[in-house]
Design a protein around this motif. Sequence first.
Motif, PDB file in Angstrom:
ATOM      1  N   PRO A  62       0.825  -1.216   0.000  1.00  5.23           N
ATOM      2  CA  PRO A  62       0.000   0.000   0.000  1.00  5.23           C
ATOM      3  C   PRO A  62       0.854   1.259   0.000  1.00  5.23           C
ATOM      4  CG  PRO A  62      -0.832  -1.603   1.591  1.00  5.23           C
ATOM      5  CD  PRO A  62       0.489  -2.125   1.108  1.00  5.23           C
ATOM      6  N   HIS A  63       0.374   2.296  -0.683  1.00  6.11           N
ATOM      7  CA  HIS A  63       1.095   3.560  -0.720  1.00  6.11           C
ATOM      8  C   HIS A  63       0.164   4.697  -0.323  1.00  6.11           C
ATOM      9  CE1 HIS A  63      -0.789   3.478  -4.742  1.00  6.11           C
ATOM     10  NE2 HIS A  63      -0.833   4.797  -4.621  1.00  6.11           N
ATOM     11  N   LEU A  64       0.733   5.760   0.233  1.00  8.41           N
ATOM     12  CA  LEU A  64      -0.040   6.920   0.646  1.00  8.41           C
ATOM     13  C   LEU A  64      -0.641   7.616  -0.567  1.00  8.41           C
ATOM     14  CD1 LEU A  64       2.468   8.289   3.294  1.00  8.41           C
ATOM     15  CD2 LEU A  64       0.178   7.439   3.797  1.00  8.41           C
ATOM     16  N   VAL A  65      -1.851   8.127  -0.400  1.00  6.57           N
ATOM     17  CA  VAL A  65      -2.545   8.819  -1.487  1.00  6.57           C
ATOM     18  C   VAL A  65      -2.573  10.315  -1.173  1.00  6.57           C
ATOM     19  CG1 VAL A  65      -4.703   9.042  -2.765  1.00  6.57           C
ATOM     20  CG2 VAL A  65      -3.974   6.800  -1.913  1.00  6.57           C
ATOM     21  N   PRO A  66      -1.913  11.151  -1.981  1.00  6.64           N
ATOM     22  CA  PRO A  66      -1.935  12.598  -1.747  1.00  6.64           C
ATOM     23  C   PRO A  66      -3.359  13.144  -1.793  1.00  6.64           C
ATOM     24  CG  PRO A  66      -0.222  12.013  -3.319  1.00  6.64           C
ATOM     25  CD  PRO A  66      -1.057  10.792  -3.120  1.00  6.64           C
TER      26      PRO A  66
END
Length: 217
Positions: A62-66
Amino acid sequence: MSDTKTEAPAPAKKGGKKKLIIGAAALLVLVGGGVGAGVYAAQSGLVGGKHEAAEKPAKDEPHLVPKSEQKRPGEGGEGGEGGGHGGGGEGEAEAKTGAEGMPTPEGHGGDRYASTYYAMDKDFTSNLQDSVHFIQLGVAVSTPYDDKVVQNLKTNDIAVRSAILMALGDTTEDQVFTTAGKRQLQDRLVKAINATLQQKEGFGGVSNVYFTSFVVQ
């Protein structure tokens, strides 16, 4: 007449040719060995792309969503339950760079990352610790990461529900009748859910727990 005889030049020693041949052969062996070692190192990942690729994070992590990529209601697309996010689109809030280089909505403070919300199915019912009362809760969670966290919640629904019920079973009356106690309960539920996801998927990702209903009887 002089008796001096002209001596014929001495024949070249055969041993010299042998040394030259042996030296050339040794050189070829060294060169060949070096090429072979290089090919082996490249194939085994000791040098070159394979070793570098191993250091890159997994693609499915999972990656952070701006915040700039968050979808607003009415913009189309699908995100997480009850909110979600998507990429681009008209009506999206303009973004500027914050103090740490992360995008923030123009003219606003708040979180730098989008929030994806997910409301868990069915309410949770549990007895309170050392009490005749019981509690019934509706629970929703939020994450600043992409939809993989929500998918992990759905995949491990039974384990997550069990962790929530165990945390509720350790809750006292004092915690459910005060605002401060309810906030403590939220924090405990976040830790319980993330611990379960970390164990099952190797990644937590839940930032907050919200109560969609809260009944004590």
